[in-house]
Design an enzyme around this catalytic site. Structure first.
Site, PDB file in Angstrom:
ATOM      1  N   THR A  46      32.122  19.213   5.182  1.00 23.59           N
ATOM      2  CA  THR A  46      31.950  18.744   6.560  1.00 23.59           C
ATOM      3  C   THR A  46      31.687  17.242   6.559  1.00 23.59           C
ATOM      4  OG1 THR A  46      31.078  20.908   7.141  1.00 23.59           O
ATOM      5  CG2 THR A  46      30.608  19.112   8.674  1.00 23.59           C
ATOM      6  N   ALA A  92      32.009   1.809   1.227  1.00 21.63           N
ATOM      7  CA  ALA A  92      31.401   1.245   2.434  1.00 21.63           C
ATOM      8  C   ALA A  92      30.220   0.318   2.158  1.00 21.63           C
ATOM      9  CB  ALA A  92      30.934   2.380   3.356  1.00 21.63           C
ATOM     10  N   CYS A 127      24.908  -0.687 -12.628  1.00 23.39           N
ATOM     11  CA  CYS A 127      24.781   0.665 -13.175  1.00 23.39           C
ATOM     12  C   CYS A 127      24.310   0.639 -14.615  1.00 23.39           C
ATOM     13  CB  CYS A 127      26.112   1.387 -13.079  1.00 23.39           C
ATOM     14  SG  CYS A 127      26.674   1.486 -11.385  1.00 23.39           S
ATOM     15  N   GLY A 133      32.571   5.174  -3.642  1.00 23.22           N
ATOM     16  CA  GLY A 133      33.649   4.689  -4.497  1.00 23.22           C
ATOM     17  C   GLY A 133      33.756   5.503  -5.778  1.00 23.22           C
ATOM     18  N   THR A 134      32.626   5.909  -6.312  1.00 20.96           N
ATOM     19  CA  THR A 134      32.626   6.704  -7.552  1.00 20.96           C
ATOM     20  C   THR A 134      33.436   7.982  -7.346  1.00 20.96           C
ATOM     21  OG1 THR A 134      30.463   5.845  -8.193  1.00 20.96           O
ATOM     22  CG2 THR A 134      31.120   7.957  -9.158  1.00 20.96           C
TER      23      THR A 134
HETATM   24  N1  PLP Z   1      33.920   0.350  -8.551  1.00 21.60           N
HETATM   25  C1  PLP Z   1      33.363  -0.856  -8.670  1.00 21.60           C
HETATM   26  C2  PLP Z   1      34.179  -1.996  -9.154  1.00 21.60           C
HETATM   27  C3  PLP Z   1      32.021  -1.049  -8.357  1.00 21.60           C
HETATM   28  O1  PLP Z   1      31.465  -2.256  -8.492  1.00 21.60           O
HETATM   29  C4  PLP Z   1      31.258   0.060  -7.911  1.00 21.60           C
HETATM   30  C5  PLP Z   1      29.820  -0.083  -7.601  1.00 21.60           C
HETATM   31  O2  PLP Z   1      29.136  -0.917  -8.141  1.00 21.60           O
HETATM   32  C6  PLP Z   1      31.900   1.294  -7.792  1.00 21.60           C
HETATM   33  C7  PLP Z   1      33.227   1.413  -8.100  1.00 21.60           C
HETATM   34  C8  PLP Z   1      31.148   2.515  -7.353  1.00 21.60           C
HETATM   35  O3  PLP Z   1      31.067   2.546  -5.967  1.00 21.60           O
HETATM   36  P1  PLP Z   1      29.946   3.471  -5.275  1.00 21.60           P
HETATM   37  O4  PLP Z   1      28.637   2.796  -5.515  1.00 21.60           O
HETATM   38  O5  PLP Z   1      30.350   3.501  -3.834  1.00 21.60           O
HETATM   39  O6  PLP Z   1      30.021   4.814  -5.906  1.00 21.60           O
END
Ligand code: PLP
Length: 384
Positions: free
Chosen positions: A235, A198, A322, A70-71
């Site tokens: 890849t 995921a 985080c 997600g990041t």
């Molecule tokens: N966005 C939100 C709202 C999240 O809670 C998180 C993870 O805690 C992320 C993005 C980041 O996702 P990822 O851990 O897959 O990088």
């Protein structure tokens, strides 16, 4: 028995997801770009995962850009839009965004960008009226999350996106926490870009996606072989993508069943918490993710409570995972106008699909013991 109530941080891998992934970690290998049969085989598996992930959010498979997390999807949205502009301009981002969205946006300030926060109300949701006064047609991007990872508050994204669309401003939403917990429809929300991940839905670490309506120009952040329609070279991580697809399929099929389960346990937890006075459930009056409860017990430092729960083999969070190494009050609670002293008491519990009533009971019992020994808590807090 150990109790895990931190599913907004990450979820365990579903057995059925592991089963779907295993062939691609053992015998089946190939580079999806290869024309020979090895390549074609894994290409087919990625295509299927693309369909499964798209279905979870009501999008078309061709709108899915796989990333590593997600990041990365959030960075692709923010930096990808910013770097496609000829000159720095203004971007609006939610005041409650996750660091993976907020940090790349704030970093743009160093390149001459104006980055402004979208305010939230004390109830924990974006202030739609204030936003309408703030937004203007020269804005380059609006990014506002669909559900907050700490309070669980579900945000009025459709209302914000409608205003942005009227002004011709691209709109991104981070749906990392919402997808798989509530029904998410990319088109009905009216957004242009959406992030999902995921490992928040019982899939593996190492896969995420940016969903795009293809109307917004994005500068790729990884250049190379032109994978993912040139938006994310590299890849493909086949096993992780296959796992993401399976997790998305299960999340969609089991959404209602999971929701009922979460709601029943959340009710049990909130009922039990009411017995510890004075307790505050943050964003209580707002529609929240069915699995999330963030609360504070006045006088009990959140980090200390977390450590004491950990000693009892109960895993929760004191806010955003985080930021677990910091003792700052949550920026989400501060944005809601919560008193900093109360914000420091915050504990976030996020229930999972396999959590049980016994887990909640064990947590409540542990909290009862902790609040019964405030002096020990104070001593721990002093040592923080
Ligand atoms: N966005 C939100 C709202 C999240 O809670 C998180 C993870 O805690 C992320 C993005 C980041 O996702 P990822 O851990 O897959 O990088």
């Amino acid at each position: 028995m150990a109790v895990y109530l931190d599913h907004n941080a990450t979820t365990p891998l579903d057995e059925r997801v592991l089963e779907a992934m295993l062939p691609y970690m053992q015998g089946l290998f190939g580079n999806a770009s290869s024309v020979h049969r090895y390549g074609r085989l894994v290409r087919g598996a990625i295509d299927q995962a693309r369909e499964q992930v798209a279905a979870l959010v009501g999008a078309h498979p061709s709108q899915v850009v796989f990333t590593s997390c997600g990041t990365e999807a959030n960075n692709l949205a923010v930096r990808g839009v910013a770097e496609s502009q000829s000159a720095p301009a203004r971007m609006l981002i939610g005041s409650i965004e996750h660091a993976s969205l907020r940090d790349p946006a704030v970093a743009l300030k160093g390149r001459g960008w104006q980055v402004e926060d979208i305010a939230i109300t004390p109830a924990g949701v974006f202030d739609v009226e204030a936003f309408s006064r703030q937004l203007n047609a020269n804005d380059t991007l609006v990014s506002a999350m669909l559900a907050n990872n700490e309070t669980g508050a579900i945000q009025p994204v459709a209302a914000l996106a409608e205003q942005a669309r009227a002004q011709g401003v691209p709109f991104h939403t981070d749906a990392s926490q919402a997808a798989g917990k509530i029904a998410v429809d990319f088109n009905a929300l009216g957004v242009n870009l959406m992030t999902i991940s995921a490992h928040k839905i019982y899939g593996p670490l190492g896969a995420g996606a940016l969903i795009t309506d293809k109307t917004v120009t994005l500068q790729p952040q990884l250049r190379g072989g032109g994978h993912e329609r040139g938006l994310r070279s590299g890849t493909e991580n086949v096993a992780a993508i296959v796992g993401f697809g399976k997790a998305a399929e299960l999340a969609l099929a089991e959404l209602e069943q999971r929701r009922q389960h979460w709601l029943a346990l959340r009710q049990q937890l909130e009922k039990g918490l009411a017995g510890f006075s004075p307790v505050t459930i943050f964003a209580r009056e707002t529609e929240r993710l069915p699995n999330t409860v963030q609360f504070g017990i006045a006088g009990f430092h959140g980090e200390t409570t977390l450590m004491k729960l950990d000693c009892r083999a109960i895993a929760v969070s004191s806010g955003s995972a985080c930021h677990a190494d910091r003792a700052d009050p949550s920026h989400v609670l501060l944005a809601m106008g919560v008193d900093p002293a109360l914000a420091l008491t915050a504990i976030r519990t996020s229930i999972g699909k396999d959590s049980s009533a016994a887990d909640i009971e064990q947590l409540l019992q542990a909290i009862a013991e902790i609040v019964a020994s405030p002096l020990e808590s104070a001593a721990l807090a002093a040592n923080l």
